[in-house]
Write a protein that holds these residues in place. Sequence first.
Motif, PDB file in Angstrom:
ATOM      1  N   UNK B  57      -9.216   6.226  -2.086  1.00 39.10           N
ATOM      2  CA  UNK B  57      -7.805   6.554  -1.857  1.00 39.10           C
ATOM      3  C   UNK B  57      -7.323   7.602  -2.855  1.00 39.10           C
ATOM      4  N   UNK B 122       7.556  10.930  -3.915  1.00 32.80           N
ATOM      5  CA  UNK B 122       7.659  10.552  -2.497  1.00 32.80           C
ATOM      6  C   UNK B 122       7.665   9.037  -2.289  1.00 32.80           C
ATOM      7  N   UNK B 124       5.529   6.627  -3.324  1.00 33.11           N
ATOM      8  CA  UNK B 124       4.285   5.850  -3.291  1.00 33.11           C
ATOM      9  C   UNK B 124       3.688   5.860  -4.692  1.00 33.11           C
ATOM     10  N   UNK B 260      15.982  10.600  -0.249  1.00 28.33           N
ATOM     11  CA  UNK B 260      15.447   9.255  -0.042  1.00 28.33           C
ATOM     12  C   UNK B 260      15.662   8.410  -1.287  1.00 28.33           C
ATOM     13  N   UNK B 261      15.505   7.098  -1.094  1.00 28.97           N
ATOM     14  CA  UNK B 261      15.741   6.151  -2.181  1.00 28.97           C
ATOM     15  C   UNK B 261      14.542   6.118  -3.119  1.00 28.97           C
ATOM     16  N   UNK B 263      14.381   3.427  -5.228  1.00 25.90           N
ATOM     17  CA  UNK B 263      14.464   2.053  -5.724  1.00 25.90           C
ATOM     18  C   UNK B 263      13.146   1.302  -5.580  1.00 25.90           C
ATOM     19  N   UNK B 264      12.430   1.594  -4.498  1.00 29.71           N
ATOM     20  CA  UNK B 264      11.180   0.880  -4.267  1.00 29.71           C
ATOM     21  C   UNK B 264      10.075   1.868  -3.949  1.00 29.71           C
ATOM     22  N   UNK B 266       5.782   2.247  -2.374  1.00 32.10           N
ATOM     23  CA  UNK B 266       4.621   1.607  -1.762  1.00 32.10           C
ATOM     24  C   UNK B 266       3.409   1.886  -2.626  1.00 32.10           C
ATOM     25  N   UNK B 268      -0.238   2.243  -2.978  1.00 31.85           N
ATOM     26  CA  UNK B 268      -1.262   2.529  -1.972  1.00 31.85           C
ATOM     27  C   UNK B 268      -2.236   1.355  -1.887  1.00 31.85           C
ATOM     28  N   UNK B 270      -1.230  -1.553  -0.553  1.00 32.91           N
ATOM     29  CA  UNK B 270      -0.425  -2.765  -0.395  1.00 32.91           C
ATOM     30  C   UNK B 270       0.500  -2.623   0.806  1.00 32.91           C
ATOM     31  N   UNK B 271       0.871  -3.752   1.406  1.00 34.50           N
ATOM     32  CA  UNK B 271       1.757  -3.702   2.569  1.00 34.50           C
ATOM     33  C   UNK B 271       3.224  -3.685   2.170  1.00 34.50           C
ATOM     34  N   UNK B 272       3.619  -4.612   1.300  1.00 35.64           N
ATOM     35  CA  UNK B 272       5.031  -4.700   0.939  1.00 35.64           C
ATOM     36  C   UNK B 272       5.367  -3.691  -0.150  1.00 35.64           C
ATOM     37  N   UNK B 273       6.550  -3.113  -0.031  1.00 34.28           N
ATOM     38  CA  UNK B 273       7.010  -2.229  -1.094  1.00 34.28           C
ATOM     39  C   UNK B 273       7.310  -3.041  -2.334  1.00 34.28           C
TER      40      UNK B 273
END
Lengths: 231, 299
Positions: B57, B122, B124, B260-261, B263-264, B266, B268, B270-273
């Motif tokens: 990745x 961005x 991530x 864009x926000x 705050x959270x 992703x 790389x 993982x599914x949940x932010x």
Amino acid sequence: MVLAEATVAEVPPRRAVRRRRFDIVGRVVKPALFTLCLLPLASLAWGWMHGSLGANPIEATTRTLGDWALQLLLLTLAVTPARQLTGWTGVMRLRRMLGLFAFSYAVLHVASYVILDQFFAWTAIWADVVKRRYITAGLAAFLLLLPLAVTSTSGWVKRLGAPVWRRLHRLVYPAAALAVLHHFWMVKADVQQPLVLAAALALLLGWRLIAALRRRGETQRMARATPSGKA
Amino acid sequence: MSRRRLLATGIAGAIATAAGIGSTTVAASDGPAPRSKFANFVKTPWGAGEHLTDYGAITTYNNFYELGLGKEDPQRNAHLLKPRPWTLSVDGLCAKPARFDIDALIAAQPLQERIYRLRCVEAWSMVVPWIGFPLAALLDRVEPLGNAKFVAFQTLFDPKQLPGQRSPLLEWPYVEGLRLDEARHPLAILAVGLYGEVMPNQNGAPIRLIVPWKYGFKSIKSIVRLTLTETMPQTAWNRQAPREYGFYANVNPAVDHPRWSQKRERRIGEFFRRDTLPFNGYGEEVAGLYAGMDLTTWY
């Protein structure tokens, strides 16, 4: 003797042989296009199963679905100009299907954002809608497409009456414009693809504008030319 | 899978030869470039307990517009960049400006492994085991003058090796900058590798900056020049969109990107932010650098 009789009896008059003309649009073009429209979805599904969507499959999914929603929407808008340019009326029978595919990809695109990307984080989603103009534009485009998808059936054309239905379905123009804007505002610096799509939309809308102006000019000329116009 | 096996082969090879300084080369069966491992580096406590992002990745999901716009383009075009021979010059307000041959520079610096979180603007993120040395060590060698306040960084400019520089996306070459005290902070490193191996081209070979408490775009790749300056240097993304990318670009969940926000993010793989942390979780170490500054103004 008997054989000859039978042969004669089985051959009908020439005219009857040519039954109805082969429906090439309904039998070939439409099913082929239907299959083609499913390919991007199939390739995404294949990518998920084989883990070939890259390091960020969620982003890849959302983007691919959005790309296809927008491209199919523009393709839908190209149907009428295609008929006018080629004179092939059969192409009109593909319009509803293309439009519904565009809408289906838009639904999946939104679902991918809400479920895969945000996982129902409604506060974050609402903040996005209010604060991010590209998301505001995208949602607006989607909401404009919604009534068009609902009223896409022949039943609804009858119920509304063709003039009202046609006027309602002009919403596809602002929807397409908002979708292009949504795409354009999202990218960081690589504006090439959004610009190509914006140019395509400008061409499709410009074509209609010119056609409308021409029609108006013709009506005016006709009004001037008729004797009743003088009186 | 094949990558992991390759890595294992690489490790075996490194143990087998066990050269003092230098590296062993392992031919990659699935890529054009050979992969080399560093024989000598020390582990550091940074990033203990973090789950490392896969090598695959890290090396296929890159923002390196000089090698293409898509995330996988840099890996595809990586062979175009020739990271050897390579010279890094350091000039400007310093007593001993110098030009370093990359291999000589690496040989002279004890290498460390730093496992850092990388947070892209961005939204991530990844966890990368970098190999490198403190930027301060290089700055010490050139002896900055008293009036030096900033360090400016510059990527190689060569459209043959970096064809993205032919398109007017950004003003090329890519440039970045740090305040001198930021540059001297022990967390800031010059990285020459990852996962114990020589830096893959798509990740900014042969030498790149890593400033883990700032958004990824600050960590400029394929550096050829450092200049000590008295005034704040220009930075590539700030020049392109000043409202969106500031000079400081510290990771800050409280200051959103205009579009864009933040705050959270992703992570790389993982599914949940997950929630983004101020200074990317390095606040304890670096927040002091910005004491008294309004970080919504100096984003």
